[in-house]
Design a protein around this motif. Structure first.
Motif, PDB file in Angstrom:
ATOM      1  N   ILE A 240       0.867  -1.188   0.000  1.00  0.00           N
ATOM      2  CA  ILE A 240       0.000   0.000   0.000  1.00  0.00           C
ATOM      3  C   ILE A 240       0.901   1.235   0.000  1.00  0.00           C
ATOM      4  O   ILE A 240       1.867   1.313   0.765  1.00  0.00           O
ATOM      5  N   ARG A 241       0.587   2.190  -0.880  1.00  0.00           N
ATOM      6  CA  ARG A 241       1.405   3.406  -1.001  1.00  0.00           C
ATOM      7  C   ARG A 241       0.483   4.600  -1.206  1.00  0.00           C
ATOM      8  O   ARG A 241      -0.530   4.496  -1.894  1.00  0.00           O
ATOM      9  N   LYS A 242       0.844   5.718  -0.613  1.00  0.00           N
ATOM     10  CA  LYS A 242       0.072   6.952  -0.773  1.00  0.00           C
ATOM     11  C   LYS A 242       0.117   7.399  -2.233  1.00  0.00           C
ATOM     12  O   LYS A 242       1.167   7.407  -2.861  1.00  0.00           O
ATOM     13  N   ALA A 243      -1.047   7.713  -2.790  1.00  0.00           N
ATOM     14  CA  ALA A 243      -1.128   8.176  -4.171  1.00  0.00           C
ATOM     15  C   ALA A 243      -0.963   9.686  -4.236  1.00  0.00           C
ATOM     16  O   ALA A 243      -1.411  10.421  -3.342  1.00  0.00           O
ATOM     17  N   HIS A 244      -0.320  10.139  -5.312  1.00  0.00           N
ATOM     18  CA  HIS A 244      -0.100  11.581  -5.507  1.00  0.00           C
ATOM     19  C   HIS A 244      -0.500  11.956  -6.932  1.00  0.00           C
ATOM     20  O   HIS A 244      -0.369  11.153  -7.857  1.00  0.00           O
ATOM     21  N   PRO A 245      -0.986  13.177  -7.121  1.00  0.00           N
ATOM     22  CA  PRO A 245      -1.290  13.642  -8.473  1.00  0.00           C
ATOM     23  C   PRO A 245      -0.033  13.566  -9.348  1.00  0.00           C
ATOM     24  O   PRO A 245       1.066  13.896  -8.905  1.00  0.00           O
ATOM     25  N   GLY A 246      -0.204  13.097 -10.571  1.00  0.00           N
ATOM     26  CA  GLY A 246       0.931  12.980 -11.474  1.00  0.00           C
ATOM     27  C   GLY A 246       1.643  11.646 -11.411  1.00  0.00           C
ATOM     28  O   GLY A 246       2.534  11.391 -12.226  1.00  0.00           O
ATOM     29  N   ASP A 247       1.286  10.781 -10.454  1.00  0.00           N
ATOM     30  CA  ASP A 247       1.865   9.437 -10.429  1.00  0.00           C
ATOM     31  C   ASP A 247       1.526   8.714 -11.743  1.00  0.00           C
ATOM     32  O   ASP A 247       0.384   8.778 -12.217  1.00  0.00           O
ATOM     33  N   ARG A 248       2.499   8.042 -12.298  1.00  0.00           N
ATOM     34  CA  ARG A 248       2.258   7.271 -13.531  1.00  0.00           C
ATOM     35  C   ARG A 248       2.737   5.835 -13.315  1.00  0.00           C
ATOM     36  O   ARG A 248       3.878   5.606 -12.894  1.00  0.00           O
ATOM     37  N   TRP A 249       1.856   4.881 -13.617  1.00  0.00           N
ATOM     38  CA  TRP A 249       2.171   3.458 -13.466  1.00  0.00           C
ATOM     39  C   TRP A 249       2.435   2.836 -14.832  1.00  0.00           C
ATOM     40  O   TRP A 249       1.792   3.162 -15.823  1.00  0.00           O
TER      41      TRP A 249
END
Length: 527
Positions: free
Chosen positions: A186-195
């Motif tokens: 589990i990881r905190k999501a941030h705007p601009g994250d790209r998978w």
């Protein structure tokens, strides 16, 4: 006054491009790209097995697209783990029922966006990369033999790319006796994250630095996925190649009418059954866009020449299509197709369709299926046991019939043999079956076998066979006559010998008497 990030809601846009590649005859990868869930599954186990295993895994996970909208992070993480293990059970069950699928399996790498967090589930050697603040982070560790060698310091990352056992996976879903529990993070999501989720057909040939550059510089999602797949094929990938790209975006007003929305995309083998997945997510789904270009590599040209195709001819790509859920198909008069293969679909009282293994009604349906399977298995075992017993009985009856038939046939035959030192006529044949003799003496003669010549005794030991009792009787008379003739000849020889001996004695006595008389006469003359 600016709105704080905590009060803002994150949304996810995603896309997928999956290609069969230049060597394989079919695509065994399956992928899902939605608003709340992305997943990549790399199937293995032959032409049909890999397709089936990866498709089952995507079907088992697809419900999370709709079930985690208002979910709790811990609940969704448990849901993802449960869904992966449910896919494992489904794959094993199908492989047992269809032996042609024995040994099939699949990797699973999936990410869900829920309550501002990323939930990652992973098993196998497909990979998940996260581009955060311009830096590429590899979020998964391969469950492979070469990764074990890297972790223990036996080989380097560079050596792993060309290691002869680089395709050996140590943990995977499927028909294997290995741990099927996925790694959960589990990881905190941030705007601009790209998978980037990808199969090893992509990450196995492209360096991480190349992935970082493309993901950082290519803003358009589909163009980014197209470019990565094309680059992998041009680099000589001999496997199926799949890339899933997902971006976290910010909605400043979560109550706005025009919130970000996309139709979920299904790529690879799972796209062959869009209707099933549309029923699971209860909304329209579309097949992934095809690869536009990038197959004109030396490896692709060589593969085309080997298969007798024109290397300059671009392969025809399938058109994208959209599938509606069953409720829409029923309204349109289309045939209802809710077959998920292994994960049962349940229509709830509110009309909603669910294939979530965590749903009590779905879990109950799974239990009922397992009960029916056990009943069927017990019935099959009982039936097989009865069939086996019947076969054994039939074999025994057959053997008995052969034995009886053989005995009856033997009793129509006769032979002459030795019975306790005497010549006798036997009914049957001079042999035995299963330890039982097939003959018995019916007539004894007064002839002793010791009186017979050695050659005759050898024939009697083996038995002189005849078709009828009369023939055997006639032959005993012939033996007796020849034996009597032999005896008479022997007696005549003995008589002749005795007469000759007597004659010789008489002649000797006469000669002795004549000599005595001559002697007496000679004595009288002297006087």
């Amino acid at each position: 006054m600016p709105t704080s990030t905590a009060s803002q809601q994150l949304f996810m846009y995603s896309t997928v491009v999956s290609d069969v590649g230049t060597v394989r005859s079919n695509n065994q990868d399956s992928a899902f790209a939605g608003e709340h869930l992305i997943a990549i599954c790399d199937g293995m186990g032959g032409h049909a097995g890999g397709d089936t295993a990866s498709t089952i895994a995507i079907r088992s996970l697809a419900h999370i697209e709709q079930d985690n909208v208002d979910g709790d992070v811990q609940v969704v993480s448990h849901m993802m783990a449960t869904s992966v293990m449910a896919a494992h059970d489904a794959i094993v069950g199908k492989a047992k029922r269809e032996r042609r699928l024995a040994g099939m399996g699949t990797t699973v790498t999936s990410v869900a966006l829920v309550a501002g967090c990323w939930v990652l589930a992973h098993i196998g050697d497909s990979r998940a990369y996260l581009l955060h603040d311009g830096r590429l982070i590899r979020m998964t560790s391969d469950h492979s033999y070469v990764q074990h060698l890297i972790d223990t310091g036996r080989i380097s990352e560079a050596e792993a790319r060309n290691h002869p056992q680089r395709n050996v996976v140590m943990r995977v879903l499927g028909d294997f006796d290995i741990d099927s529990r996925p790694d959960i993070a589990i990881r905190k999501a941030h705007p601009g994250d790209r998978w980037l989720l990808c199969s090893d057909g992509l990450c196995g040939v492209l360096e991480d630095s190349t992935l970082e550059e493309v993901l950082s510089t290519c803003a358009d999602q589909e163009e980014c996925a197209q470019r990565l797949v094309s680059m992998a094929l041009r680099a000589g990938s001999t496997d199926n190649v799949t890339a899933v790209i997902a971006d976290a975006t910010l909605a400043l007003d979560a109550d706005a009418f025009d919130l970000p929305h996309q139709t979920p995309l299904v790529g690879g083998a799972a796209s062959a059954s869009l209707e099933t997945i549309a029923d699971i997510v209860n909304e329209p789904v579309a097949s992934a866009p095809p690869l536009r270009e990038g197959k004109q590599s030396p490896a692709a040209r060589a593969a085309a020449l080997r298969s007798g195709k024109d290397p300059n001819e671009e392969p025809k790509q399938p058109e994208q299509r959209v599938a509606q859920p069953s409720s829409v198909r029923e309204d349109n008069g289309d045939r209802v197709n809710t077959d998920t293969g292994e994960i049962p679909i349940v229509q709830k009282r509110n009309g909603r369709i669910s294939a979530d293994p965590n749903d009590p009604e779905v879990a109950k349906a799974i239990r009922n299926e397992h009960i029916e399977e056990r009943k069927t298995k017990r019935s099959r075992k009982f039936r097989n046991r009865i069939i086996t017993i019947l076969i054994i009985i039939l074999v025994l009856l057959g053997v008995a019939g052969v034995g009886v038939g053989t005995y009856r046939w033997s009793q129509t035959k006769y032979y002459i043999g030795d019975n306790n030192g005497k010549v006798a006529i036997f009914q049957g044949v001079p042999t035995s079956i299963f330890g039982a003799k097939l003959s018995h003496a019916v007539t004894d003669t007064n002839m002793k076998t010791s009186d017979l010549p050695p050659s005759w005794r050898e024939q009697l030991d083996q038995g002189i066979s005849f078709d009828t009792y009369g023939e055997a009787k006639s032959h005993t008379r012939l033996i007796k006559k020849q034996l009597n003739d032999a005896k008479r000849k022997q007696e005549a020889k003995q008589q002749e010998k005795a007469a000759a001996e007597q004659k010789a004695k008489d002649e000797a006595a006469k000669k002795a008497a004549d000599q005595a008389a001559q002697t007496n006469k000679s004595g009288g003359d002297k006087s």
